[in-house]
Design a protein around this motif. Structure first.
Motif, PDB file in Angstrom:
ATOM      1  N   TRP A 277     -80.822  29.260 132.233  1.00 16.83           N
ATOM      2  CA  TRP A 277     -80.305  29.835 130.994  1.00 16.83           C
ATOM      3  C   TRP A 277     -79.023  29.103 130.630  1.00 16.83           C
ATOM      4  CZ3 TRP A 277     -82.740  33.165 127.827  1.00 16.83           C
ATOM      5  CH2 TRP A 277     -83.779  33.958 128.339  1.00 16.83           C
ATOM      6  N   PHE A 278     -78.935  28.724 129.390  1.00 19.53           N
ATOM      7  CA  PHE A 278     -77.752  28.087 128.837  1.00 19.53           C
ATOM      8  C   PHE A 278     -77.357  28.826 127.574  1.00 19.53           C
ATOM      9  CE2 PHE A 278     -77.449  24.136 131.320  1.00 19.53           C
ATOM     10  CZ  PHE A 278     -78.673  24.172 131.973  1.00 19.53           C
ATOM     11  N   ARG A 279     -76.133  28.601 127.126  1.00 15.31           N
ATOM     12  CA  ARG A 279     -75.696  29.198 125.871  1.00 15.31           C
ATOM     13  C   ARG A 279     -74.851  28.208 125.092  1.00 15.31           C
ATOM     14  NH1 ARG A 279     -71.663  33.867 128.393  1.00 15.31           N
ATOM     15  NH2 ARG A 279     -69.972  32.466 129.059  1.00 15.31           N
ATOM     16  N   GLN A 280     -74.802  28.436 123.794  1.00 12.05           N
ATOM     17  CA  GLN A 280     -74.083  27.508 122.929  1.00 12.05           C
ATOM     18  C   GLN A 280     -73.538  28.235 121.719  1.00 12.05           C
ATOM     19  OE1 GLN A 280     -76.507  24.240 121.476  1.00 12.05           O
ATOM     20  NE2 GLN A 280     -74.735  22.878 121.415  1.00 12.05           N
ATOM     21  N   ILE A 281     -72.297  27.892 121.368  1.00  6.72           N
ATOM     22  CA  ILE A 281     -71.719  28.369 120.118  1.00  6.72           C
ATOM     23  C   ILE A 281     -71.501  27.161 119.219  1.00  6.72           C
ATOM     24  CG2 ILE A 281     -70.674  30.393 121.177  1.00  6.72           C
ATOM     25  CD1 ILE A 281     -68.016  28.976 121.165  1.00  6.72           C
ATOM     26  N   PRO A 282     -71.478  27.355 117.916  1.00  6.30           N
ATOM     27  CA  PRO A 282     -71.350  26.213 116.995  1.00  6.30           C
ATOM     28  C   PRO A 282     -70.133  25.366 117.307  1.00  6.30           C
ATOM     29  CG  PRO A 282     -71.938  28.181 115.790  1.00  6.30           C
ATOM     30  CD  PRO A 282     -71.649  28.623 117.194  1.00  6.30           C
ATOM     31  N   GLY A 283     -70.354  24.060 117.336  1.00  6.82           N
ATOM     32  CA  GLY A 283     -69.252  23.139 117.535  1.00  6.82           C
ATOM     33  C   GLY A 283     -68.903  22.873 118.987  1.00  6.82           C
TER      34      GLY A 283
END
Length: 129
Positions: free
Chosen positions: A36-42
């Motif tokens: 599992w990975f996560r990402q926020i804009p930028g």
């Protein structure tokens, strides 16, 4: 070829819980390491947790240790991420990923997005303060 579909995201208040699911299709993933990975804009995609096919090797990012639990049910070709005590900084799009390792790799291999061959489309998790 493996297709991954995440579900279970949503809006929750700080301190609450969510359970993400990642359903795999196309082939069995019982021999695959799942992450599992996560990402926020930028920002770059960030490791959250990973689990080996046999569930004997499990890794967590320091930021989620003690709050998140990764698990899998190979009979259902599904991986889960139980997220408790959620914080606003957990807000992100969460992605499921899979790799079928051909050899032994150290743990940090599974913390790197480029190690994974298959990705889901992501599910949004928003934690309000």
């Amino acid at each position: 070829q493996v297709q991954l579909v995440e579900s279970g995201g949503g809006l929750v208040q700080a301190g609450g819980s969510l359970r993400l699911s990642c359903a795999a299709s196309g082939r069995t993933v019982s021999d695959a390491a799942m992450g599992w990975f996560r990402q926020i804009p930028g920002k770059e995609r960030e490791f959250v947790a990973s689990i080996s096919g046999s569930s004997t090797r499990i890794y967590y990012a320091d930021s989620v240790k003690g709050r998140f639990t990764i698990s899998r049910l190979n009979a259902d070709n599904t991986v889960y991420l139980q997220m408790n005590s959620l914080k606003p900084e957990d807000t992100a799009v969460y992605y499921c990923a899979a790799v079928i390792p051909r050899q032994y790799y150290p743990g940090n291999y599974y913390m790197t997005p480029s190690s994974y061959d298959y990705w889901g489309q992501g599910t949004q998790v928003t934690v309000s303060s």
